[in-house]
Design a protein around this motif. Structure first.
Motif, mmCIF file in Angstrom:
data_model
loop_
_atom_site.group_PDB
_atom_site.id
_atom_site.type_symbol
_atom_site.label_atom_id
_atom_site.label_comp_id
_atom_site.label_asym_id
_atom_site.label_seq_id
_atom_site.Cartn_x
_atom_site.Cartn_y
_atom_site.Cartn_z
ATOM 1 N N LYS A 145 -33.902 54.236 8.264
ATOM 2 C CA LYS A 145 -34.991 53.440 7.688
ATOM 3 C C LYS A 145 -35.614 52.620 8.814
ATOM 4 O O LYS A 145 -34.930 51.854 9.479
ATOM 5 N N ARG A 146 -36.901 52.820 9.054
ATOM 6 C CA ARG A 146 -37.579 52.245 10.215
ATOM 7 C C ARG A 146 -38.388 50.991 9.902
ATOM 8 O O ARG A 146 -39.155 50.519 10.721
ATOM 9 N N GLY A 147 -38.248 50.467 8.712
ATOM 10 C CA GLY A 147 -39.064 49.329 8.304
ATOM 11 C C GLY A 147 -38.990 48.149 9.263
ATOM 12 O O GLY A 147 -40.011 47.545 9.603
ATOM 13 N N VAL A 148 -37.805 47.849 9.723
ATOM 14 C CA VAL A 148 -37.608 46.697 10.595
ATOM 15 C C VAL A 148 -38.334 46.911 11.929
ATOM 16 O O VAL A 148 -39.040 46.023 12.426
ATOM 17 N N THR A 149 -38.184 48.098 12.493
ATOM 18 C CA THR A 149 -38.821 48.425 13.778
ATOM 19 C C THR A 149 -40.334 48.378 13.665
ATOM 20 O O THR A 149 -41.014 47.779 14.507
ATOM 21 N N ALA A 150 -40.858 49.006 12.615
ATOM 22 C CA ALA A 150 -42.306 49.048 12.410
ATOM 23 C C ALA A 150 -42.848 47.629 12.247
ATOM 24 O O ALA A 150 -43.884 47.278 12.819
ATOM 25 N N HIS A 151 -42.128 46.825 11.468
ATOM 26 C CA HIS A 151 -42.571 45.454 11.226
ATOM 27 C C HIS A 151 -42.620 44.661 12.538
ATOM 28 O O HIS A 151 -43.569 43.916 12.795
#
Length: 122
Positions: A5-11
């Protein structure tokens, strides 16, 4: 295999762009696609203008020197030539500041430059 899950990186990436776009107008400050383009372009301008700034300031120093030297009956080019012949190695920035803040010291440099020049044929 577990899913990533890449949400943290993208954010985090977006936050970096938005921070750089702070103060921009309209969607350039709060829409990632447009903000990214605006930030990229602003970086290009910043890179270009760091070079231009040097040119602009040198031109300013030369204009100031020309004005100051003409009060002493010389032109800028003859003044610089005289300094070279007198063996005085001082840059235009310092000369410009001296002409503004220390006119007496600047006048001494002008006299030394004048002395090292050949007499002008009238």
């Amino acid at each position: 295999m577990s899913r990533v899950k890449r949400g943290v990186t993208a954010h985090a990436k977006h936050k970096k762009v938005f921070k750089a776009a702070k103060g921009f107008y309209g969607r350039r400050k709060n829409t990632i696609r447009i903000a990214k383009q605006a930030v990229e372009k602003s970086m290009q301008y910043a890179y270009r203008d760091r070079k231009n700034k040097k040119r602009v300031f040198r031109a300013l120093w030369i204009q100031r020197l020309n004005a100051a030297v003409r009060l002493h009956g010389l032109t800028y080019s003859r003044f610089i030539d005289g300094l070279g012949k007198a063996g005085i190695e001082i840059d235009r920035k310092v000369l410009s500041e001296m002409a503004i803040h220390e006119p007496a010291a600047f006048a001494a440099y002008v006299e030394r430059a004048k002395a090292s020049l050949p007499a002008q044929a009238a």
